[in-house]
Design a protein around this motif. Structure first.
Motif, PDB file in Angstrom:
ATOM      1  N   THR A 500       0.851  -1.188   0.000  1.00 16.28           N
ATOM      2  CA  THR A 500       0.000   0.000   0.000  1.00 16.28           C
ATOM      3  C   THR A 500       0.888   1.241   0.000  1.00 16.28           C
ATOM      4  O   THR A 500       2.078   1.161  -0.348  1.00 16.28           O
ATOM      5  CB  THR A 500      -0.947  -0.022   1.212  1.00 16.28           C
ATOM      6  N   GLU A 501       0.332   2.379   0.367  1.00 12.85           N
ATOM      7  CA  GLU A 501       1.081   3.647   0.412  1.00 12.85           C
ATOM      8  C   GLU A 501       0.802   4.360   1.726  1.00 12.85           C
ATOM      9  O   GLU A 501      -0.229   4.146   2.363  1.00 12.85           O
ATOM     10  CB  GLU A 501       0.655   4.561  -0.742  1.00 12.85           C
ATOM     11  N   THR A 502       1.745   5.216   2.079  1.00  8.01           N
ATOM     12  CA  THR A 502       1.516   6.094   3.216  1.00  8.01           C
ATOM     13  C   THR A 502       0.545   7.196   2.809  1.00  8.01           C
ATOM     14  O   THR A 502       0.212   7.363   1.626  1.00  8.01           O
ATOM     15  CB  THR A 502       2.820   6.743   3.686  1.00  8.01           C
ATOM     16  N   ALA A 503       0.102   7.965   3.788  1.00  7.13           N
ATOM     17  CA  ALA A 503      -0.602   9.207   3.478  1.00  7.13           C
ATOM     18  C   ALA A 503       0.341  10.127   2.700  1.00  7.13           C
ATOM     19  O   ALA A 503       1.577   9.974   2.745  1.00  7.13           O
ATOM     20  CB  ALA A 503      -1.073   9.877   4.760  1.00  7.13           C
ATOM     21  N   ALA A 504      -0.209  11.096   2.014  1.00  9.54           N
ATOM     22  CA  ALA A 504       0.604  11.986   1.166  1.00  9.54           C
ATOM     23  C   ALA A 504       1.280  13.069   1.992  1.00  9.54           C
ATOM     24  O   ALA A 504       1.174  14.265   1.700  1.00  9.54           O
ATOM     25  CB  ALA A 504      -0.266  12.596   0.081  1.00  9.54           C
ATOM     26  N   SER A 505       1.992  12.658   3.023  1.00  2.10           N
ATOM     27  CA  SER A 505       2.621  13.624   3.931  1.00  2.10           C
ATOM     28  C   SER A 505       3.966  13.121   4.433  1.00  2.10           C
ATOM     29  O   SER A 505       4.345  13.383   5.571  1.00  2.10           O
ATOM     30  CB  SER A 505       1.683  13.890   5.118  1.00  2.10           C
ATOM     31  N   TYR A 506       4.679  12.387   3.581  1.00  2.45           N
ATOM     32  CA  TYR A 506       5.983  11.848   3.972  1.00  2.45           C
ATOM     33  C   TYR A 506       7.010  12.156   2.887  1.00  2.45           C
ATOM     34  O   TYR A 506       6.695  12.257   1.698  1.00  2.45           O
ATOM     35  CB  TYR A 506       5.905  10.328   4.182  1.00  2.45           C
ATOM     36  N   ARG A 507       8.257  12.293   3.341  1.00  2.00           N
ATOM     37  CA  ARG A 507       9.374  12.424   2.417  1.00  2.00           C
ATOM     38  C   ARG A 507      10.307  11.239   2.638  1.00  2.00           C
ATOM     39  O   ARG A 507      10.493  10.760   3.758  1.00  2.00           O
ATOM     40  CB  ARG A 507      10.114  13.744   2.613  1.00  2.00           C
ATOM     41  N   LEU A 508      10.913  10.760   1.541  1.00  2.00           N
ATOM     42  CA  LEU A 508      11.790   9.593   1.575  1.00  2.00           C
ATOM     43  C   LEU A 508      13.205  10.011   1.213  1.00  2.00           C
ATOM     44  O   LEU A 508      13.409  10.761   0.247  1.00  2.00           O
ATOM     45  CB  LEU A 508      11.287   8.528   0.595  1.00  2.00           C
ATOM     46  N   TYR A 509      14.166   9.519   1.998  1.00  2.00           N
ATOM     47  CA  TYR A 509      15.571   9.881   1.796  1.00  2.00           C
ATOM     48  C   TYR A 509      16.411   8.616   1.680  1.00  2.00           C
ATOM     49  O   TYR A 509      16.151   7.617   2.352  1.00  2.00           O
ATOM     50  CB  TYR A 509      16.095  10.705   2.973  1.00  2.00           C
ATOM     51  N   ALA A 510      17.457   8.672   0.842  1.00  4.14           N
ATOM     52  CA  ALA A 510      18.477   7.635   0.808  1.00  4.14           C
ATOM     53  C   ALA A 510      19.551   8.034   1.807  1.00  4.14           C
ATOM     54  O   ALA A 510      20.221   9.070   1.632  1.00  4.14           O
ATOM     55  CB  ALA A 510      19.055   7.473  -0.587  1.00  4.14           C
ATOM     56  N   LEU A 511      19.699   7.258   2.873  1.00  2.00           N
ATOM     57  CA  LEU A 511      20.630   7.622   3.928  1.00  2.00           C
ATOM     58  C   LEU A 511      22.067   7.373   3.496  1.00  2.00           C
ATOM     59  O   LEU A 511      22.364   6.449   2.731  1.00  2.00           O
ATOM     60  CB  LEU A 511      20.324   6.817   5.187  1.00  2.00           C
ATOM     61  N   ALA A 512      22.976   8.189   4.001  1.00  2.73           N
ATOM     62  CA  ALA A 512      24.397   8.060   3.670  1.00  2.73           C
ATOM     63  C   ALA A 512      25.065   7.033   4.572  1.00  2.73           C
ATOM     64  O   ALA A 512      24.715   6.877   5.744  1.00  2.73           O
ATOM     65  CB  ALA A 512      25.079   9.416   3.825  1.00  2.73           C
ATOM     66  N   ASN A 513      26.010   6.307   4.000  1.00  2.00           N
ATOM     67  CA  ASN A 513      26.894   5.418   4.764  1.00  2.00           C
ATOM     68  C   ASN A 513      26.143   4.339   5.558  1.00  2.00           C
ATOM     69  O   ASN A 513      26.452   4.069   6.723  1.00  2.00           O
ATOM     70  CB  ASN A 513      27.775   6.240   5.713  1.00  2.00           C
ATOM     71  N   GLY A 556       7.986   3.906  14.815  1.00  2.00           N
ATOM     72  CA  GLY A 556       6.967   4.811  15.311  1.00  2.00           C
ATOM     73  C   GLY A 556       5.635   4.453  14.709  1.00  2.00           C
ATOM     74  O   GLY A 556       5.384   3.297  14.372  1.00  2.00           O
ATOM     75  N   SER A 557       4.767   5.424  14.551  1.00  2.00           N
ATOM     76  CA  SER A 557       3.457   5.191  13.958  1.00  2.00           C
ATOM     77  C   SER A 557       3.364   5.925  12.628  1.00  2.00           C
ATOM     78  O   SER A 557       3.736   7.099  12.534  1.00  2.00           O
ATOM     79  CB  SER A 557       2.352   5.677  14.896  1.00  2.00           C
ATOM     80  N   LEU A 558       2.870   5.214  11.606  1.00  2.00           N
ATOM     81  CA  LEU A 558       2.742   5.779  10.265  1.00  2.00           C
ATOM     82  C   LEU A 558       1.278   5.839   9.873  1.00  2.00           C
ATOM     83  O   LEU A 558       0.496   4.932  10.169  1.00  2.00           O
ATOM     84  CB  LEU A 558       3.488   4.932   9.232  1.00  2.00           C
ATOM     85  N   GLU A 559       0.932   6.910   9.153  1.00  2.00           N
ATOM     86  CA  GLU A 559      -0.412   7.034   8.626  1.00  2.00           C
ATOM     87  C   GLU A 559      -0.433   6.519   7.187  1.00  2.00           C
ATOM     88  O   GLU A 559       0.411   6.892   6.370  1.00  2.00           O
ATOM     89  CB  GLU A 559      -0.885   8.481   8.661  1.00  2.00           C
ATOM     90  N   LEU A 560      -1.411   5.671   6.890  1.00  2.00           N
ATOM     91  CA  LEU A 560      -1.533   5.123   5.552  1.00  2.00           C
ATOM     92  C   LEU A 560      -2.513   5.947   4.720  1.00  2.00           C
ATOM     93  O   LEU A 560      -3.259   6.783   5.245  1.00  2.00           O
ATOM     94  CB  LEU A 560      -1.997   3.670   5.615  1.00  2.00           C
ATOM     95  N   ALA A 561      -2.509   5.682   3.423  1.00  2.00           N
ATOM     96  CA  ALA A 561      -3.331   6.471   2.499  1.00  2.00           C
ATOM     97  C   ALA A 561      -4.812   6.370   2.818  1.00  2.00           C
ATOM     98  O   ALA A 561      -5.570   7.318   2.560  1.00  2.00           O
ATOM     99  CB  ALA A 561      -3.059   6.013   1.062  1.00  2.00           C
ATOM    100  N   ASP A 562      -5.246   5.240   3.367  1.00  2.00           N
ATOM    101  CA  ASP A 562      -6.670   5.063   3.665  1.00  2.00           C
ATOM    102  C   ASP A 562      -7.040   5.504   5.073  1.00  2.00           C
ATOM    103  O   ASP A 562      -8.142   5.245   5.541  1.00  2.00           O
ATOM    104  CB  ASP A 562      -7.085   3.619   3.445  1.00  2.00           C
TER     105      ASP A 562
END
Length: 600
Positions: A500-513, A556-562
């Protein structure tokens, strides 16, 4: 007034929701419509008993309907289970006593709004798999009255198969909650021992007894079991769910089957079994033959050794009055007097050894699948060979509780003569939910008419309700299927639930190292919907999983699209300073795929 014969729980719930002011009239009309005479019943509620139950529940239902999920729905219980104000006979009128209170499981069902309609016939003292050893008469098969219904929970299975109630309680020591299900094209849920309290249940073998649930669908059986079950301090053999078992089978299930099967010359039963195996293969199951000799050997122990003395202990002084007992039942139970304490301990040592072999054999598969019974007989045939034919019925059931297995009997392709021929799934203790998840898919696949009602298999929800014994966790990166850390989930019995997907309120990052490479998910009002996978991990294994998560990640807690909220991976903000914002890729797989393509 609506005709309610053959209705499932959902259909009863829908009718009651739109007729809550007329529930008494609905149930009274239903009671009046039941066929009579009918020896599947030992006792039925009268008009005042119905009104008393409904009047006690109606005000609460009108205020909080969700608090009474079974409001107004009639059910039956085997007559070795107590209900306040009703006699309990265990199929032996000479010992009948009016119960002062409900058995714990019955009380829980009533508290959820269910209405006790009656108590059902059984093989006396729950000793038999046939349904013919009763002073109240032999209960006939729901498809052909010349054949046995199966037992000992004969009446409970019959009234469900014919749609007189949507569910009932039986008991299962040697297969009494499964054989009648198989013979009557219904579901028989044999729970893990200790899940459903035995308080208020007349024992057959206390160490190996469990209440069981009959229903037309797995969904209904599961709903009833989850309401009726739970730890009971009054029951010395009650157990708490350790929350370590998987919520479902693996994506490509592997089911063990016996390497050598016995059908006792019943070719139609064997052909039905082969048809069931074909349907399992079509469903994507891999079948794995295993050495079945420990199962057969353990099955033989239940009646051919000191374990029968448990039944002797249960009936007590009644054994001194053979005129009060069914002759076959008396012969079986009296045999318990022939064994010494030394023989009993030796039998327990053998049971433990065989159970360990069985657990080892099932360790590398999702479950075991067997014919529910290898054959079936007419009532007349059973009268000629009451012990031998009964023993044949228990070939694939007798070992179950001795080995501490959970079980689910399911409808399967019919025999050529038009009689049902079920299959049973078995797995270690507390795998009940995994069995149910598979069982409901199996019923959808076959889409057989329910019981003997002729009703089409109903539409059911896409999934079972969430489980209190599992944690649903959203993974976004290296724990996705096919990614390098996915094993940290699977080795803890976590199973994939959905993408599924998260709610439209998240940013995704590729972490370094980070090794292996990992993403970081961060909640931000100026974000997007990010692809995630939901996994169900046993609650008792959740802490182990979290302990392996390295900084800067956490749970933690994540909000999903639904709008749902689940546990999931989050990231410390400080780690984002030197990370690459990959939100535009909407998911880690897209980012990894883009990098690999670019590298080439």
């Amino acid at each position: 007034m609506a005709v309610m014969i053959g209705k499932t729980l959902a259909e009863w719930q829908q009718t009651i929701a739109s007729n809550s002011d007329n529930v008494f009239a609905l149930l009274k009309a239903h009671l009046d419509s039941l066929p009579a005479p009918d020896n599947a019943w030992i006792a039925l509620a009268n008009e005042s008993a119905l009104r008393e139950q409904i009047d006690a529940l109606l005000p609460r239902y009108q205020q909080q309907p969700d608090a009474l999920p079974l409001f107004g729905i009639p059910f039956a219980i085997k007559d070795n289970v107590d209900a306040a104000g009703w006699p309990t006979t265990a199929g032996c009128p000479a010992i009948a006593q009016v119960a002062e209170r409900d058995a714990t499981a019955v009380a829980k069902l009533k508290a959820a709004g269910a209405i006790l309609l009656g108590k059902t016939n059984l093989d006396q003292f729950a000793t038999g798999l046939v349904g013919t050893r009763s002073p109240y008469g032999a209960v006939a098969n729901a498809f052909n009255p010349e054949y046995v219904s199966g037992g000992s929970s004969s009446g409970s299975a019959s009234v469900v198969a014919r749609g007189l109630v949507p569910f009932s309680l039986g008991t299962d020591t040697a297969g009494s909650g499964r054989v009648p299900a198989g013979f009557n094209n219904i579901v028989g849920l044999k729970p893990t021992k200790g899940w459903l309290s035995a308080t208020g249940v007349f024992p057959a073998c206390r160490l190996n007894d469990t209440l069981s649930v009959f229903a037309l669908t797995v969904d209904d059986a599961w709903q009833v079991a989850t309401i009726a079950g739970g730890y009971d301090a009054e029951d010395a053999y009650s157990r708490s769910n350790p929350a370590t078992a998987p919520a479902a089978f693996t994506a490509s299930p592997v089911l063990a089957i016996p390497d050598e099967l016995r059908f006792f010359g019943d070719n139609e039963a064997e052909q039905a079994w082969q048809a069931a195996l074909g349907a399992l293969r079509v469903s994507g199951v891999t079948l794995k033959p295993i050495d079945f000799s420990p199962f057969y050997q353990l099955a033989e122990q239940l009646y051919q050794g000191p374990w029968v003395a448990e039944r002797t202990a249960a009936v007590g002084d009644t054994l001194r009055h053979p005129e009060q007992m069914d002759p076959t039942v008396h012969t079986i139970i009296a045999a318990g007097l022939n064994y010494s304490a030394v023989e009993t301990f030796n039998a327990e040592y053998l049971r433990a050894e065989l159970a360990r072999k069985i657990q080892t054999a099932l360790a590398d598969v999702d479950a075991l699948v067997v014919p529910t019974s290898p054959t079936i007989h007419t009532i007349d045939e059973m009268a000629r060979e009451p012990i031998r034919f009964n023993s044949e019925f228990g070939t694939y059931t007798n070992f179950t509780n001795l080995a501490d297995l959970s079980a689910l009997a399911l409808p399967a392709p019919f025999r050529a003569d038009g009689l049902p021929a079920g299959i049973t799934l078995l797995a270690p203790a507390w795998h009940d939910r995994a069995l149910a998840v598979f069982g409901r898919r199996w019923q959808q696949q076959l889409a057989l008419p329910t019981g003997a009602t002729g009703h089409a298999f109903p539409a059911i929800p896409p999934t079972l309700p969430g489980s209190e014994h599992h944690v649903r966790i959203a993974v976004v990166g290296a724990h996705l299927r096919g990614m390098p850390l996915n094993f940290q989930l699977t080795q803890r019995n976590a199973v994939f639930a959905e993408a599924t997907e998260t709610a439209a309120s998240y940013r995704l990052y590729a972490l370094a190292n980070t090794r292996p490479p990992k993403p970081g998910l961060f909640r931000d009002g100026d974000g997007a919907a990010i692809e995630v996978e939901l996994w169900d991990i046993p609650r008792a294994r959740f802490g182990e999983f979290v302990a392996e998560i390295p900084s800067p990640l956490g749970i933690g807690s994540l909000e999903l699209a639904d709008g749902r909220w689940v546990k999931g991976f989050i990231c410390e903000p400080a780690a984002l300073n030197d990370a690459t914002d990959i939100t535009e890729f909407k998911g880690w797989r897209h980012w990894v795929g883009r990098k690999e393509t670019h590298h080439v």
